[in-house]
Scaffold this motif. Sequence first.
Motif: not given
Length: 194
Positions: A8-32
């Motif tokens: 019902v939900y599937f994300q393979n990130f082939n479009d090169g974007t985060l598609n709304g996924w994020q870190l719960d605390d951006p100070a802990d690292g980077t998500l790309t």
Amino acid sequence: GNTADNFVYFQNFNDGTLNGWQLDDPADGTLTASATAGVGGSGGLVFDDAQGDQEFLRAPQEFLDAFPSTGDLTDATLSFDVRYSTETDLNPAASITITGDGQTITLPYSITPGQAGNVQTVTIDLLDATAAGVTDARLQEILANITDFQISIDYNVGFPAGDEVFVDNIGLSITTAQDDNDTLEGGAGADTLL
């Protein structure tokens, strides 16, 4: 790895974007998002740890909206592909946290040690009330009113900054009692909402 079939939900990130996924605390690292970090050189997410403490990947609203508000789930399964970069300080025990209807629950999962640099598929039964420490009915209420969903993606807690985790093909499969009833009338096997 997973494909988009039967989710019902599937994300393979082939479009090169985060598609709304994020870190719960951006100070802990980077998500790309990377066009080549995923399974077979396709798109995927890259988490680069900066702090050495636990980090969670927070789901976007589109993922939360995939859960029906009917409270009649007969199957709810999360799966994703993951690759970690080092065995140093590896802790294969991990978890997801789900918040809904005023309560947060934790469901454990684990990765296979000795697989640094290799892709492995994780599958989690989201209806495991015993593991969540709640009744079946309460778990249905939480999922029917879900407001937050996080996946722990840091398996080297305590490791100095620099370890990386790659995530790809996040899929959510859901079947409701209504789907099962429809299927019994149609006779073809359990349906999955699409």
